[in-house]
Design a protein around this motif. Structure first.
Motif, PDB file in Angstrom:
ATOM      1  N   THR A 258       0.810  -1.216   0.000  1.00 22.10           N
ATOM      2  CA  THR A 258       0.000   0.000   0.000  1.00 22.10           C
ATOM      3  C   THR A 258       0.846   1.271   0.000  1.00 22.10           C
ATOM      4  N   LEU A 259       2.131   1.137   0.382  1.00 25.13           N
ATOM      5  CA  LEU A 259       3.013   2.308   0.285  1.00 25.13           C
ATOM      6  C   LEU A 259       3.050   2.846  -1.134  1.00 25.13           C
ATOM      7  N   PHE A 260       3.001   1.924  -2.108  1.00 30.75           N
ATOM      8  CA  PHE A 260       3.165   2.317  -3.497  1.00 30.75           C
ATOM      9  C   PHE A 260       1.838   2.626  -4.174  1.00 30.75           C
ATOM     10  N   ALA A 261       0.766   2.693  -3.370  1.00 32.50           N
ATOM     11  CA  ALA A 261      -0.494   3.184  -3.915  1.00 32.50           C
ATOM     12  C   ALA A 261      -0.354   4.656  -4.291  1.00 32.50           C
ATOM     13  N   SER A 262       0.562   5.340  -3.623  1.00 34.66           N
ATOM     14  CA  SER A 262       0.869   6.731  -3.962  1.00 34.66           C
ATOM     15  C   SER A 262       1.937   6.750  -5.047  1.00 34.66           C
ATOM     16  N   ARG A 263       1.589   7.252  -6.223  1.00 35.87           N
ATOM     17  CA  ARG A 263       2.577   7.351  -7.300  1.00 35.87           C
ATOM     18  C   ARG A 263       3.721   8.258  -6.894  1.00 35.87           C
ATOM     19  N   LEU A 264       3.405   9.298  -6.109  1.00 36.46           N
ATOM     20  CA  LEU A 264       4.431  10.236  -5.677  1.00 36.46           C
ATOM     21  C   LEU A 264       5.493   9.528  -4.843  1.00 36.46           C
ATOM     22  N   ALA A 379      11.268  14.913   3.869  1.00 34.18           N
ATOM     23  CA  ALA A 379       9.933  15.321   4.312  1.00 34.18           C
ATOM     24  C   ALA A 379       8.864  14.906   3.307  1.00 34.18           C
ATOM     25  N   SER A 380       9.155  14.996   2.019  1.00 33.54           N
ATOM     26  CA  SER A 380       8.173  14.652   0.993  1.00 33.54           C
ATOM     27  C   SER A 380       7.893  13.159   0.966  1.00 33.54           C
ATOM     28  N   VAL A 381       8.934  12.346   1.170  1.00 35.43           N
ATOM     29  CA  VAL A 381       8.727  10.894   1.212  1.00 35.43           C
ATOM     30  C   VAL A 381       7.797  10.528   2.351  1.00 35.43           C
ATOM     31  N   LEU A 382       8.026  11.099   3.524  1.00 42.02           N
ATOM     32  CA  LEU A 382       7.169  10.785   4.675  1.00 42.02           C
ATOM     33  C   LEU A 382       5.751  11.314   4.457  1.00 42.02           C
ATOM     34  N   ALA A 390       4.678   5.450   8.367  1.00 44.67           N
ATOM     35  CA  ALA A 390       5.794   6.395   8.313  1.00 44.67           C
ATOM     36  C   ALA A 390       7.132   5.696   8.545  1.00 44.67           C
ATOM     37  N   GLY A 391       7.152   4.748   9.485  1.00 45.71           N
ATOM     38  CA  GLY A 391       8.401   4.037   9.759  1.00 45.71           C
ATOM     39  C   GLY A 391       8.883   3.234   8.571  1.00 45.71           C
ATOM     40  N   ALA A 392       7.971   2.486   7.935  1.00 46.34           N
ATOM     41  CA  ALA A 392       8.343   1.693   6.764  1.00 46.34           C
ATOM     42  C   ALA A 392       8.763   2.590   5.608  1.00 46.34           C
ATOM     43  N   ALA A 393       8.075   3.734   5.450  1.00 44.47           N
ATOM     44  CA  ALA A 393       8.420   4.656   4.362  1.00 44.47           C
ATOM     45  C   ALA A 393       9.814   5.233   4.562  1.00 44.47           C
ATOM     46  N   SER A 394      10.118   5.637   5.797  1.00 45.47           N
ATOM     47  CA  SER A 394      11.441   6.185   6.082  1.00 45.47           C
ATOM     48  C   SER A 394      12.521   5.134   5.874  1.00 45.47           C
ATOM     49  N   GLY A 395      12.272   3.907   6.342  1.00 48.35           N
ATOM     50  CA  GLY A 395      13.246   2.845   6.177  1.00 48.35           C
ATOM     51  C   GLY A 395      13.498   2.502   4.724  1.00 48.35           C
ATOM     52  N   PHE A 396      12.428   2.472   3.925  1.00 48.15           N
ATOM     53  CA  PHE A 396      12.598   2.141   2.511  1.00 48.15           C
ATOM     54  C   PHE A 396      13.372   3.240   1.790  1.00 48.15           C
TER      55      PHE A 396
END
Length: 495
Positions: A258-264, A379-382, A390-396
């Protein structure tokens, strides 16, 4: 922050992070000395960097999940011990193969230590203090990064390249004593086990290792050799299996789809790979070129890139604040173009040139460009990911930056025809360096184009209104004092 335990916990996290940052800034400077003493080829120097980057990128997400599950202080201390033991092995290396194996182990220690330092601060301090604490951690860790080139270069010139690894031993002793004395243990009450994804981490590591081996060893065996084609096929197959496994596990995966549901979110991570590939590829060649062609000492090489660190340290907070007002696209577009301009200037540096007239302007422009990029990108990635991830996004995103560096150090020497002992010969290194710097500038331009076309201001999830929890009415009858204390403590814990 006003308590001794709070200051001690911050101190342990800062010194531990400083160990990692110190190694990151000085190992590049030490490469020519390592190559000479251990009779290493270009591929050996590549593996000296990539062995660390590979295991760190592959297991950093697992390290964070492991801390949530079995205890953040416990995993943090295990990371410090592993990193230090591997550092001792690095310093004692008798040949390049020994050093490379120790660097793989050092990356594993870093994968436990790196997410653990911030996780300890996040879990140990009151929410009202976390912003102040993390700001202090960033500033103090930045100082250690700025000191790295000076301290490391001095140690290499005065003693040996081995000293930069042995320096971690007294630092680790200080960290362990401080953490045992002041840092509380903590773990997640739920959800950590769901993202404890060993199979995913192993497949990710195998995929990165296969592709890295193919790129590096293609110089020796040839791009069409059985070894290279087999390693590349294995790496691609493992990467595909990793994607399929994570999709199958869904929200239970280490990297929820679901992280990649956002194209951004996907675009920003591709951007991260491009920019950090340019950064790492340039610094790999720059440190070796300054010493083996321009004639700088290790200390002078470390100090030559110091303006880059200082600009990042002083300007990142202001850059992040500006992006929050105007959106990330302008900085993510202009920043790589400014950095590419600096790289073009550094492309022409040669022996006998004045540092102040030929090297410093390029380093300053490169540093300004990276300063425009780093904070808005994080900041934009988070912001592009759901708050709960948020934790998984930052780690990736952290792993994406390591992968960019890993691929650059693997592919650039092959692309510019540098192999064997060519890094030690001016006639071969000079054209290779000039081409590599232009390739790095090209990666920056690609990142700018990607940001200009596809990046926009992240849309935050709408906040759902939640009713304020109803507090129990005050007691209308007397209790024993001990009972009142117990109930108060239990109520505070629930709250």
């Amino acid at each position: 922050m006003s308590s001794r335990a709070g200051r001690g916990t911050l101190f342990a996290a800062v010194v531990a992070s400083g160990m990692v940052f110190l190694d990151a800034t000085v190992v590049n400077v030490a490469l020519p000395h390592i190559g000479t003493e251990l009779s290493a080829s270009t591929a050996g120097l590549q593996w000296t960097l990539n062995g660390y980057l590979l295991t760190l990128a592959a297991f950093v997400l697992l390290g964070g999940a492991l801390g949530d599950r079995v205890g953040r202080r416990r995993v943090f201390l295990a990371g410090v011990l592993a990193f230090t033991a591997a550092s001792i092995l690095c310093g004692a290396a008798l040949n390049i193969e020994w050093l490379i194996a120790a660097r793989f182990l050092q990356g594993l220690g870093g994968a436990l230590l790196t997410p653990g330092s911030l996780a300890l601060l996040q879990s140990s301090f009151h929410p009202d203090e976390r912003g102040r604490v993390i700001g202090a951690w960033s500033g103090l860790a930045g100082v250690s990064t700025a000191l790295g080139p000076f301290v490391g270069g001095w140690l290499i010139d005065a003693l040996s390249w081995r000293a930069i690894f042995f320096l971690n031993v007294p630092l680790a002793v200080v960290v362990i004593l401080a953490a045992l004395r002041w840092t509380p243990e903590s773990r997640s009450d739920g959800g950590a086990a769901a993202r404890f994804d060993v199979a995913g981490s192993l497949l990710g590591a195998l995929g990165l290792a296969g592709v890295t081996y193919a790129l590096i060893e293609a110089q020796q065996f040839g791009p069409g050799s059985v070894q290279v084609i087999g390693a590349a096929a294995l790496g691609v197959a493992a990467a595909v299996a990793f994607v399929l496994l994570e999709r199958h596990r869904g929200e239970r995966a280490m990297l929820p789809p679901t992280l990649f549901a956002s194209r951004l979110f996907g675009v920003l991570n591709v951007y991260t790979v491009l920019v950090y590939a340019a950064l790492t590829g340039f610094t790999f060649f720059f440190a070796v070129y300054l010493q083996n062609v321009v004639g700088y000492s290790a200390l002078e090489t470390g100090l030559a890139s110091l303006p880059l660190t200082i600009l990042l340290l002083l300007g990142s907070a202001r850059s992040g604040a500006l992006a929050s007002r105007i959106g990330p696209r302008p900085q993510l577009t202009v920043g790589p173009l400014v950095a590419a301009t600096g790289l073009v200037l550094l492309h022409w540096v040669s022996r006998g040139d004045s540092y102040w007239l030929r090297v410093l302007p390029g380093i300053v422009l490169f540093g300004l460009g990276m300063t425009l990029v780093v904070a808005p990108l994080t900041a934009s990635v988070l912001a592009a990911a759901p708050d709960r991830l948020a934790g998984a996004a930052s780690g990736f995103n952290n792993a994406a930056s390591r992968v960019g560096g890993l691929l650059a150090v693997s592919a650039l020497p092959l692309a510019v025809g540098l192999s064997g002992g060519g890094y030690a010969r001016s006639g071969q290194l000079t054209p290779a360096y000039r081409q590599a710097v232009l390739y790095s500038a090209g990666l920056m331009v690609l990142g700018a184009l990607l940001a200009g076309v596809l990046v926009h201001r992240p849309e935050r999830e709408p906040r759902k209104s939640r009713p304020c929890p109803t507090l129990p009415p005050p007691p209308t009858h007397q209790h024993e004092p001990d009972q009142d204390a117990d109930r108060t403590a239990a109520g505070e814990h629930r709250w």
